[in-house]
Scaffold this motif. Sequence first.
Motif, PDB file in Angstrom:
ATOM      1  N   LYS A  38       0.838  -1.204   0.000  1.00 52.64           N
ATOM      2  CA  LYS A  38       0.000   0.000   0.000  1.00 52.64           C
ATOM      3  C   LYS A  38       0.866   1.243   0.000  1.00 52.64           C
ATOM      4  O   LYS A  38       0.571   2.222  -0.690  1.00 52.64           O
ATOM      5  CB  LYS A  38      -0.925   0.003   1.224  1.00 52.64           C
ATOM      6  CG  LYS A  38      -2.064  -0.985   1.151  1.00 52.64           C
ATOM      7  CD  LYS A  38      -2.973  -0.837   2.368  1.00 52.64           C
ATOM      8  CE  LYS A  38      -4.162  -1.796   2.282  1.00 52.64           C
ATOM      9  NZ  LYS A  38      -5.070  -1.647   3.450  1.00 52.64           N
ATOM     10  N   ARG A  39       1.949   1.214   0.777  1.00 50.80           N
ATOM     11  CA  ARG A  39       2.871   2.353   0.803  1.00 50.80           C
ATOM     12  C   ARG A  39       3.406   2.654  -0.588  1.00 50.80           C
ATOM     13  O   ARG A  39       3.419   3.808  -1.026  1.00 50.80           O
ATOM     14  CB  ARG A  39       4.033   2.051   1.745  1.00 50.80           C
ATOM     15  CG  ARG A  39       5.043   3.188   1.867  1.00 50.80           C
ATOM     16  CD  ARG A  39       6.413   2.711   2.253  1.00 50.80           C
ATOM     17  NE  ARG A  39       7.060   1.960   1.169  1.00 50.80           N
ATOM     18  CZ  ARG A  39       8.336   1.581   1.177  1.00 50.80           C
ATOM     19  NH1 ARG A  39       9.093   1.859   2.220  1.00 50.80           N
ATOM     20  NH2 ARG A  39       8.837   0.903   0.152  1.00 50.80           N
ATOM     21  N   GLN A  63      -2.661  14.234   5.507  1.00 54.64           N
ATOM     22  CA  GLN A  63      -2.657  12.783   5.636  1.00 54.64           C
ATOM     23  C   GLN A  63      -4.060  12.193   5.668  1.00 54.64           C
ATOM     24  O   GLN A  63      -4.316  11.143   5.061  1.00 54.64           O
ATOM     25  CB  GLN A  63      -1.881  12.379   6.900  1.00 54.64           C
ATOM     26  CG  GLN A  63      -0.420  12.747   6.855  1.00 54.64           C
ATOM     27  CD  GLN A  63       0.337  12.251   8.069  1.00 54.64           C
ATOM     28  OE1 GLN A  63      -0.057  11.286   8.727  1.00 54.64           O
ATOM     29  NE2 GLN A  63       1.442  12.914   8.408  1.00 54.64           N
ATOM     30  N   ASP A  64      -4.974  12.838   6.367  1.00 50.07           N
ATOM     31  CA  ASP A  64      -6.323  12.279   6.460  1.00 50.07           C
ATOM     32  C   ASP A  64      -7.029  12.302   5.106  1.00 50.07           C
ATOM     33  O   ASP A  64      -7.786  11.387   4.766  1.00 50.07           O
ATOM     34  CB  ASP A  64      -7.150  13.035   7.517  1.00 50.07           C
ATOM     35  CG  ASP A  64      -7.214  14.530   7.256  1.00 50.07           C
ATOM     36  OD1 ASP A  64      -6.339  15.049   6.519  1.00 50.07           O
ATOM     37  OD2 ASP A  64      -8.124  15.193   7.784  1.00 50.07           O
ATOM     38  N   ALA A  67      -5.580   9.420   3.148  1.00 49.64           N
ATOM     39  CA  ALA A  67      -6.098   8.148   3.635  1.00 49.64           C
ATOM     40  C   ALA A  67      -7.491   7.880   3.069  1.00 49.64           C
ATOM     41  O   ALA A  67      -7.809   6.758   2.657  1.00 49.64           O
ATOM     42  CB  ALA A  67      -6.122   8.142   5.167  1.00 49.64           C
ATOM     43  N   ASP A  71      -8.478   5.087   0.431  1.00 48.65           N
ATOM     44  CA  ASP A  71      -9.291   4.116   1.174  1.00 48.65           C
ATOM     45  C   ASP A  71      -8.413   3.198   2.013  1.00 48.65           C
ATOM     46  O   ASP A  71      -8.451   1.971   1.914  1.00 48.65           O
ATOM     47  CB  ASP A  71     -10.149   3.283   0.218  1.00 48.65           C
ATOM     48  CG  ASP A  71     -11.204   2.458   0.949  1.00 48.65           C
ATOM     49  OD1 ASP A  71     -11.551   2.838   2.084  1.00 48.65           O
ATOM     50  OD2 ASP A  71     -11.656   1.443   0.399  1.00 48.65           O
ATOM     51  N   THR A  72      -7.596   3.812   2.866  1.00 48.24           N
ATOM     52  CA  THR A  72      -6.675   3.050   3.687  1.00 48.24           C
ATOM     53  C   THR A  72      -6.520   3.733   5.041  1.00 48.24           C
ATOM     54  O   THR A  72      -7.041   4.837   5.255  1.00 48.24           O
ATOM     55  CB  THR A  72      -5.303   2.931   3.000  1.00 48.24           C
ATOM     56  OG1 THR A  72      -4.461   2.066   3.749  1.00 48.24           O
ATOM     57  CG2 THR A  72      -4.635   4.291   2.869  1.00 48.24           C
ATOM     58  N   SER A  73      -5.808   3.087   5.935  1.00 46.94           N
ATOM     59  CA  SER A  73      -5.521   3.696   7.229  1.00 46.94           C
ATOM     60  C   SER A  73      -4.423   4.737   7.077  1.00 46.94           C
ATOM     61  O   SER A  73      -3.810   4.876   6.011  1.00 46.94           O
ATOM     62  CB  SER A  73      -5.078   2.628   8.230  1.00 46.94           C
ATOM     63  OG  SER A  73      -3.815   2.094   7.870  1.00 46.94           O
ATOM     64  N   ILE A  74      -4.149   5.456   8.135  1.00 45.69           N
ATOM     65  CA  ILE A  74      -3.158   6.516   8.086  1.00 45.69           C
ATOM     66  C   ILE A  74      -1.738   5.961   8.028  1.00 45.69           C
ATOM     67  O   ILE A  74      -0.812   6.637   7.542  1.00 45.69           O
ATOM     68  CB  ILE A  74      -3.320   7.452   9.304  1.00 45.69           C
ATOM     69  CG1 ILE A  74      -2.803   8.873   8.986  1.00 45.69           C
ATOM     70  CG2 ILE A  74      -2.632   6.898  10.522  1.00 45.69           C
ATOM     71  CD1 ILE A  74      -3.656   9.645   8.049  1.00 45.69           C
ATOM     72  N   THR A  75      -1.527   4.717   8.469  1.00 49.64           N
ATOM     73  CA  THR A  75      -0.162   4.162   8.560  1.00 49.64           C
ATOM     74  C   THR A  75       0.551   4.082   7.218  1.00 49.64           C
ATOM     75  O   THR A  75       1.666   4.600   7.079  1.00 49.64           O
ATOM     76  CB  THR A  75      -0.187   2.789   9.235  1.00 49.64           C
ATOM     77  OG1 THR A  75      -0.703   2.933  10.560  1.00 49.64           O
ATOM     78  CG2 THR A  75       1.219   2.197   9.301  1.00 49.64           C
ATOM     79  N   ARG A  78       1.516   7.574   6.005  1.00 53.80           N
ATOM     80  CA  ARG A  78       2.702   8.126   6.659  1.00 53.80           C
ATOM     81  C   ARG A  78       3.974   7.479   6.118  1.00 53.80           C
ATOM     82  O   ARG A  78       4.988   8.156   5.918  1.00 53.80           O
ATOM     83  CB  ARG A  78       2.602   7.915   8.174  1.00 53.80           C
ATOM     84  CG  ARG A  78       1.574   8.808   8.849  1.00 53.80           C
ATOM     85  CD  ARG A  78       1.415   8.462  10.309  1.00 53.80           C
ATOM     86  NE  ARG A  78       0.491   9.383  10.983  1.00 53.80           N
ATOM     87  CZ  ARG A  78      -0.030   9.162  12.177  1.00 53.80           C
ATOM     88  NH1 ARG A  78       0.273   8.042  12.845  1.00 53.80           N
ATOM     89  NH2 ARG A  78      -0.848  10.051  12.707  1.00 53.80           N
TER      90      ARG A  78
END
Length: 255
Positions: A38-39, A63-64, A67, A71-75, A78
């Motif tokens: 994903k990164r 970042q939000d 995200a 369609d993913t988490s913040i991790t 980042r």
Amino acid sequence: MPPQSRRTKTSTTDGVVPKGVARTVPKPAKSSAKAPTKRDRIATELRRMISEGELPRGSRIQQDVLAAMFDTSITPVREALRLLEAEGVLVGEPHKGVRVADADYEQVKTVYLLRRLVEPYAMQRAARRLSPLDIDLAERLVTDMEQAAEEGDRARLNAANYQFHFLFYAKCGNEGLAAEIEQLWQKFPWDVLQVLHDRADETSNEHRSMLAAARLGDGDALAKATEWHLSRSFLALGRHLTGRAVADPFDVDND
């Protein structure tokens, strides 16, 4: 989904493939390559958005918003931002977050010097490995670039230009070399180069010269035509970034 590229009047680019346009030129196979994380997918898309001007130089990265966009988490967002910061594509500022880096002349000069070292060599190697079908495809891509530039279709121009160059690099006989060239392309400020309207005719002539050398199977001529193409693009870009004419830093007598 990320916004699609808008069609804007443009003249020249060495280009990267925009989202939604298939790369028809086969890239060197990597049997041990892992599926992108994903990164990696987020980083790739952000590079594209910056290179095509969808994320302007100096713009803030939220970042939000990213995200939600991916369609993913913040991790992984980042992680992607940290990767692009390490590459110099983004800049982190205390208490302000992350923004798209400005095109820095010294950094661009370094990337140009590396490209001048490896791309003509890769072209020279490719000249002995190209088939008549490869040459015919290269000619169609040059024609497509010329038509796209005339119509102001940036996405199509980017795609055809990338395909033209990497048709040769994929034939250089060295997978690692082709991969390194692609890394250098990712660091070059294509969005800035695309606004240089006076390069349109020159770029077309340069591509035609490269094509003619390739059709003759003349590796030395193809390498020299590539060197000229890279130097002319850089000098125009350097003039735009600094506001003055710059000397070619590949000449050892120039600093």
